[in-house]
Design an enzyme around this catalytic site. Sequence first.
Site, PDB file in Angstrom:
ATOM      1  N   GLY A   1       0.834  -1.230   0.055  1.00  8.00           N
ATOM      2  CA  GLY A   1      -0.078  -0.071  -0.054  1.00  8.00           C
ATOM      3  C   GLY A   1       0.957   1.217  -0.079  1.00  8.00           C
ATOM      4  O   GLY A   1       1.968   1.384  -0.457  1.00  8.00           O
TER       5      GLY A   1
ATOM      6  N   GLY B   1       5.654   4.217  -8.644  1.00  6.63           N
ATOM      7  CA  GLY B   1       6.450   3.156  -8.767  1.00  6.63           C
ATOM      8  C   GLY B   1       5.498   2.046  -8.870  1.00  6.63           C
ATOM      9  O   GLY B   1       5.597   0.922  -9.800  1.00  6.63           O
ATOM     10  N   HIS B   2       4.768   1.921  -7.907  1.00  3.52           N
ATOM     11  CA  HIS B   2       3.630   0.630  -7.873  1.00  3.52           C
ATOM     12  C   HIS B   2       2.650   0.632  -9.138  1.00  3.52           C
ATOM     13  O   HIS B   2       2.311  -0.314  -9.738  1.00  3.52           O
ATOM     14  CB  HIS B   2       2.863   0.931  -6.761  1.00  3.52           C
ATOM     15  CG  HIS B   2       3.327   1.061  -5.419  1.00  3.52           C
ATOM     16  ND1 HIS B   2       3.447   1.985  -4.483  1.00  3.52           N
ATOM     17  CD2 HIS B   2       4.074  -0.234  -4.668  1.00  3.52           C
ATOM     18  CE1 HIS B   2       4.126   1.744  -3.516  1.00  3.52           C
ATOM     19  NE2 HIS B   2       4.528   0.295  -3.496  1.00  3.52           N
TER      20      HIS B   2
ATOM     21  N   GLN C   1       7.879  -9.878   7.858  1.00  7.05           N
ATOM     22  CA  GLN C   1       9.245  -9.308   7.236  1.00  7.05           C
ATOM     23  C   GLN C   1       9.965  -8.048   7.986  1.00  7.05           C
ATOM     24  O   GLN C   1      10.802  -7.633   7.496  1.00  7.05           O
ATOM     25  CB  GLN C   1       8.829  -8.998   5.610  1.00  7.05           C
ATOM     26  CG  GLN C   1       8.048  -7.846   5.569  1.00  7.05           C
ATOM     27  CD  GLN C   1       7.658  -7.643   4.011  1.00  7.05           C
ATOM     28  OE1 GLN C   1       7.023  -8.532   3.515  1.00  7.05           O
ATOM     29  NE2 GLN C   1       8.289  -6.562   3.211  1.00  7.05           N
TER      30      GLN C   1
ATOM     31  N   GLN D   1      12.377  -3.491 -10.010  1.00  5.66           N
ATOM     32  CA  GLN D   1      13.751  -3.638  -9.757  1.00  5.66           C
ATOM     33  C   GLN D   1      14.087  -2.784  -8.512  1.00  5.66           C
ATOM     34  O   GLN D   1      15.414  -3.153  -8.175  1.00  5.66           O
ATOM     35  CB  GLN D   1      14.367  -3.322 -10.992  1.00  5.66           C
ATOM     36  CG  GLN D   1      14.083  -4.372 -12.203  1.00  5.66           C
ATOM     37  CD  GLN D   1      14.592  -3.977 -13.544  1.00  5.66           C
ATOM     38  OE1 GLN D   1      15.194  -2.942 -13.543  1.00  5.66           O
ATOM     39  NE2 GLN D   1      14.465  -4.655 -14.684  1.00  5.66           N
TER      40      GLN D   1
ATOM     41  N   GLN E   1      15.181  -8.730  -3.785  1.00  3.21           N
ATOM     42  CA  GLN E   1      13.731  -9.050  -3.362  1.00  3.21           C
ATOM     43  C   GLN E   1      13.439 -10.010  -4.881  1.00  3.21           C
ATOM     44  O   GLN E   1      12.758 -11.166  -4.783  1.00  3.21           O
ATOM     45  CB  GLN E   1      12.788  -8.250  -2.874  1.00  3.21           C
ATOM     46  CG  GLN E   1      11.394  -8.781  -3.049  1.00  3.21           C
ATOM     47  CD  GLN E   1      10.413  -7.532  -2.406  1.00  3.21           C
ATOM     48  OE1 GLN E   1      10.268  -7.382  -1.205  1.00  3.21           O
ATOM     49  NE2 GLN E   1       9.934  -6.716  -3.002  1.00  3.21           N
TER      50      GLN E   1
ATOM     51  N   ARG F   1       8.812   4.840   1.988  1.00  4.23           N
ATOM     52  CA  ARG F   1       9.545   5.307   2.917  1.00  4.23           C
ATOM     53  C   ARG F   1      10.108   6.838   2.822  1.00  4.23           C
ATOM     54  O   ARG F   1      10.479   7.411   3.830  1.00  4.23           O
ATOM     55  CB  ARG F   1      10.394   4.567   3.386  1.00  4.23           C
ATOM     56  CG  ARG F   1      10.260   3.116   4.116  1.00  4.23           C
ATOM     57  CD  ARG F   1      11.326   2.197   4.624  1.00  4.23           C
ATOM     58  NE  ARG F   1      10.642   1.166   5.313  1.00  4.23           N
ATOM     59  CZ  ARG F   1      10.718  -0.013   5.055  1.00  4.23           C
ATOM     60  NH1 ARG F   1      11.002  -0.396   3.730  1.00  4.23           N
ATOM     61  NH2 ARG F   1      10.035  -1.060   5.713  1.00  4.23           N
TER      62      ARG F   1
HETATM   63  P1  AMP Z   1       6.251  -1.975  -1.508  1.00  6.16           P
HETATM   64  O1  AMP Z   1       4.994  -1.557  -1.228  1.00  6.16           O
HETATM   65  O2  AMP Z   1       7.438  -1.136  -1.347  1.00  6.16           O
HETATM   66  O3  AMP Z   1       6.396  -3.550  -0.885  1.00  6.16           O
HETATM   67  O4  AMP Z   1       6.292  -2.332  -3.158  1.00  6.16           O
HETATM   68  C1  AMP Z   1       5.692  -3.103  -3.523  1.00  6.16           C
HETATM   69  C2  AMP Z   1       6.204  -3.256  -5.201  1.00  6.16           C
HETATM   70  O5  AMP Z   1       6.439  -2.022  -5.720  1.00  6.16           O
HETATM   71  C3  AMP Z   1       7.583  -4.213  -4.939  1.00  6.16           C
HETATM   72  O6  AMP Z   1       7.819  -5.010  -6.152  1.00  6.16           O
HETATM   73  C4  AMP Z   1       8.550  -2.874  -5.377  1.00  6.16           C
HETATM   74  O7  AMP Z   1       9.807  -3.311  -5.624  1.00  6.16           O
HETATM   75  C5  AMP Z   1       7.717  -2.082  -6.093  1.00  6.16           C
HETATM   76  N1  AMP Z   1       8.369  -0.632  -6.299  1.00  6.16           N
HETATM   77  C6  AMP Z   1       8.505   0.049  -5.296  1.00  6.16           C
HETATM   78  N2  AMP Z   1       9.036   1.183  -5.431  1.00  6.16           N
HETATM   79  C7  AMP Z   1       9.202   1.303  -6.825  1.00  6.16           C
HETATM   80  C8  AMP Z   1       9.590   2.045  -7.836  1.00  6.16           C
HETATM   81  N3  AMP Z   1       9.990   3.252  -7.261  1.00  6.16           N
HETATM   82  N4  AMP Z   1       9.875   1.689  -9.167  1.00  6.16           N
HETATM   83  C9  AMP Z   1       9.386   0.370  -9.494  1.00  6.16           C
HETATM   84  N5  AMP Z   1       9.003  -0.401  -8.574  1.00  6.16           N
HETATM   85  C10 AMP Z   1       8.816  -0.005  -7.346  1.00  6.16           C
END
Ligand code: AMP
Length: 287
Positions: free
Chosen positions: A39, A44-45, A69, A157, A162, A196
């Site tokens: 969330g 990026g998401h 985690q 990426q 991960q 973050r």
């Molecule tokens: P998170 O909500 O931080 O667990 O991220 C969920 C997904 O979004 C994970 O696969 C992350 O690698 C991806 N993600 C987070 N930040 C970015 C970003 N700046 N660009 C591309 N993917 C992202």
Amino acid sequence: MATIMANHLKVIRTVSSLRRALELRRRQSDRVALVPTMGALHRGHMALVREAQRRSKRVVVSIFVNPTQFAPNEDFASYPRSFATDLKILRDAKVDFVWAPPVEVMYPDGFATRLAPEGPAKAGLEDQFRPHFFGGVATVVAKLFTQVSPDFALFGQKDYQQLRVVTQMARDLDLPVKVIGVPTVREPDGLALSSRNAYLSATERAVAPMIYRVLKGCATRIKSGEKVDRVLNVGRIEFDLAGFALDYLEARHAMTLAPITSPKDGPIRLLAAARIGKTRLIDNIAV
Ligand code: AMP
């Protein structure tokens, strides 16, 4: 009520309603893509969502802040949560399903199984600083994969180790899903988007793009033939001078994450984690 309708976005809270919703789609032979998230959605998401929509008729975005985690000293309780805004973003993006299980649905009383990934999960990068992390990630992602049974799963990426761990896990467990890595989305000044980043003060935010700048500088020097060890040592000093507490700056084989000392030995990925104030940021780039 287990399922809430919102335009055509369906928010699903139980495994049985998830199965029912997807069963219908499967009978229509629609492909399903899963985008796992915690969330606090940002661009990026949404790049993952767009790639999912390009590949599949049906897209499931999971929103689950996964307690297993986080170590006890980490930011589970304060992790940014913005469920209502997330739903609006996903509705506007025409996502079909949000899989948002409560913690007791994901980990019911008596839950007693945890994956212990090795290989890329033991590369000596994030795992050194967050020993809980990949066991928790692999366990929840394996559960998401068996709950949703997606044809594709999209990961950023941005979290490169991960991505390697999840790819390895799906292969090792014969899970019939294609794991796809999506390039990192950045702010105009190069800072990788991250939930973050919200923790950064204005001064820290101004310094944070240095991570990407140092990585890019290192990649350029390695490409032009400078020795990898030397380049990394200079990079580490640059982090120091910029005021970061560096956890690591490493050059690794892009697939295995094994240490690599020359571009002749395979594709190189540069990975860094650094703390600024109370915030820990990670980033990586291809050489
Ligand atoms: P998170 O909500 O931080 O667990 O991220 C969920 C997904 O979004 C994970 O696969 C992350 O690698 C991806 N993600 C987070 N930040 C970015 C970003 N700046 N660009 C591309 N993917 C992202």
